[in-house]
Design an enzyme around this catalytic site. Structure first.
Site, PDB file in Angstrom:
ATOM      1  CE  LYS A 151       0.905   1.310   4.420  1.00  0.00           C
ATOM      2  NZ  LYS A 151       1.753   2.435   4.763  1.00  0.00           N
TER       3      LYS A 151
ATOM      4  CG  ASP B 157      -0.918  -0.218   7.753  1.00  0.00           C
ATOM      5  OD1 ASP B 157      -1.703   0.697   8.067  1.00  0.00           O
ATOM      6  OD2 ASP B 157       0.303  -0.054   7.626  1.00  0.00           O
TER       7      ASP B 157
HETATM    8  P1  ATP Z   1       3.779  -0.231   7.820  1.00  0.00           P
HETATM    9  O1  ATP Z   1       3.814   0.501   6.525  1.00  0.00           O
HETATM   10  O2  ATP Z   1       2.516  -1.047   8.014  1.00  0.00           O
HETATM   11  O3  ATP Z   1       4.147   0.563   9.001  1.00  0.00           O
HETATM   12  P2  ATP Z   1       6.227  -1.434   7.054  1.00  0.00           P
HETATM   13  O4  ATP Z   1       5.962  -1.765   5.631  1.00  0.00           O
HETATM   14  O5  ATP Z   1       7.040  -0.222   7.329  1.00  0.00           O
HETATM   15  O6  ATP Z   1       4.862  -1.371   7.796  1.00  0.00           O
HETATM   16  P3  ATP Z   1       6.740  -4.191   7.579  1.00  0.00           P
HETATM   17  O7  ATP Z   1       7.484  -4.639   6.372  1.00  0.00           O
HETATM   18  O8  ATP Z   1       5.326  -4.569   7.672  1.00  0.00           O
HETATM   19  O9  ATP Z   1       6.919  -2.630   7.767  1.00  0.00           O
HETATM   20  O10 ATP Z   1       7.520  -4.779   8.845  1.00  0.00           O
HETATM   21  C1  ATP Z   1       8.031  -4.051   9.916  1.00  0.00           C
HETATM   22  C2  ATP Z   1       8.730  -5.003  10.890  1.00  0.00           C
HETATM   23  O11 ATP Z   1       7.845  -6.052  11.265  1.00  0.00           O
HETATM   24  C3  ATP Z   1       9.927  -5.713  10.261  1.00  0.00           C
HETATM   25  O12 ATP Z   1      11.108  -4.992  10.471  1.00  0.00           O
HETATM   26  C4  ATP Z   1       9.937  -7.083  10.964  1.00  0.00           C
HETATM   27  O13 ATP Z   1      10.785  -7.084  12.076  1.00  0.00           O
HETATM   28  C5  ATP Z   1       8.515  -7.291  11.452  1.00  0.00           C
HETATM   29  N1  ATP Z   1       7.768  -8.339  10.691  1.00  0.00           N
HETATM   30  C6  ATP Z   1       6.962  -9.272  11.211  1.00  0.00           C
HETATM   31  N2  ATP Z   1       6.403 -10.036  10.266  1.00  0.00           N
HETATM   32  C7  ATP Z   1       6.850  -9.593   9.084  1.00  0.00           C
HETATM   33  C8  ATP Z   1       6.635  -9.996   7.725  1.00  0.00           C
HETATM   34  N3  ATP Z   1       5.860 -11.033   7.397  1.00  0.00           N
HETATM   35  N4  ATP Z   1       7.249  -9.267   6.756  1.00  0.00           N
HETATM   36  C9  ATP Z   1       8.043  -8.223   7.079  1.00  0.00           C
HETATM   37  N5  ATP Z   1       8.303  -7.833   8.331  1.00  0.00           N
HETATM   38  C10 ATP Z   1       7.718  -8.496   9.347  1.00  0.00           C
END
Ligand code: ATP
Length: 302
Positions: A10, A138
């Site tokens: 997203k 999210d």
């Molecule tokens: P958002 O935009 O929802 O804040 P994001 O995209 O910045 O999220 P994610 O990739 O969802 O961040 O992941 C953040 C942290 O969550 C990672 O650094 C990791 O430690 C943990 N995590 C747990 N499960 C997962 C997964 N399936 N994929 C990625 N990270 C995960």
């Protein structure tokens, strides 16, 4: 039997952050867009849970134990159905971790729809949405997809009409940013009086009207993100990255969610290819991807 589901990344086209609530979360108004960058989750029979991760973030940031959101998704779905959480869950990541693209949320949403079929739990859509909201702010949007207005901490979603597809170039940095750290930095900047205090949430109407009318110029003018200032503060080089995107011909660019991904809005598919090529050559980003949205939310594909 195996079931494969995929779910999209997203971009937040509008992200207004209100004051810190008593429960430790901020009140949000956001307009989510699901874009054509997908993680794929394949589930199969198992004893207990076993999670494997390949692709983006494998062997690094992304855990394979109960800290992984897919593990928690499986446990919650099993508990709500009153059955044991038995499955292998293979996550193939194309969405970079900690990039502000809700990759972990996408994986959790894909896991819910895949296990629902594998286990025959036949949860009602409302039940899956309830579990999704417990997993993360999210995750309900990752299930829903399309374009949606997010309220509360982002977990209360309602669909928004978009007249036309929109085209974007995503500039992905080498190192992720922690979402809680970016919110803490926002609170710090607010206390220091360096950014508006957020007492009044900015209106989402500009973005929603631009989407409804299918006006790319109005959409470009309406994009906004309250987390951009704290993301700049933690990563000063992001300012240059944003400028690189508009210099390359994007109509507008903003930090996606808590960053550090830069989402650059472009006119059409051809412009996306052109801008992506310029940005890839500029060496500002680790990876550059041309995407479009809206696309559907988490779906079983095989
Ligand atoms: P958002 O935009 O929802 O804040 P994001 O995209 O910045 O999220 P994610 O990739 O969802 O961040 O992941 C953040 C942290 O969550 C990672 O650094 C990791 O430690 C943990 N995590 C747990 N499960 C997962 C997964 N399936 N994929 C990625 N990270 C995960």
């Amino acid at each position: 039997m195996r079931v494969t589901a995929r779910a999209p990344a997203k971009v937040n086209m509008h992200l207004g952050v209100g004051p810190l609530r008593a429960d430790g979360f901020h009140e949000l108004r956001t307009v989510y867009l699901a874009v054509s960058l997908f993680d794929t989750v394949t589930v199969g029979p198992g004893e207990g849970l076993a999670v494997s991760v390949t692709g983006e973030g494998a062997g690094g940031d992304v855990p394979t134990d109960r800290r992984n959101l897919v593990w928690q998704a499986a446990e919650l779905l099993a508990a709500s159905a009153g059955m044991p959480a038995d499955a292998t869950i293979a996550v193939a990541k194309a969405i970079p971790a900690a990039a502000g693209l809700a990759g972990g949320s996408a994986d959790a949403a894909a896991t819910l729809v895949a296990l629902d079929l594998l286990w025959g739990t036949r949860a009602a859509p409302g039940d899956l949405a309830g579990i999704a909201a417990q997993l993360g702010s999210d995750v309900p949007f990752s299930l829903l997809g399309g374009v949606a207005l997010g309220r509360g901490r982002g977990e209360q979603v309602s669909p928004v009409l978009a007249r036309r597809p929109t085209h974007w170039v995503l500039g992905i940095a080498d190192e992720g940013l922690s979402t809680p750290a970016v919110y803490r930095e926002l609170d710090r900047l607010r206390e220091a009086g360096r950014v508006p205090d957020g007492a009044e949430l900015p209106s989402t109407e500009g973005v929603i009207a631009a989407l409804r009318n299918g006006s790319p110029a109005a959409l470009a003018a309406a994009l906004s993100n309250d987390l951009q200032a704290p993301a700049f503060s933690l990563r000063p080089e992001l300012r240059r990255a944003l400028r690189a995107a508009t210099d390359a011909g994007a109509s507008a660019a903003l930090v996606s969610g808590s960053g550090p991904t830069v989402a650059a809005l472009v006119e059409d598919e051809e412009a996306a290819v052109r801008v992506a090529a310029v940005l890839a050559g500029a060496g500002v980003f680790r990876t550059v991807r041309a995407v479009q949205g809206p696309v559907a939310g988490a779906r079983v594909v095989a």
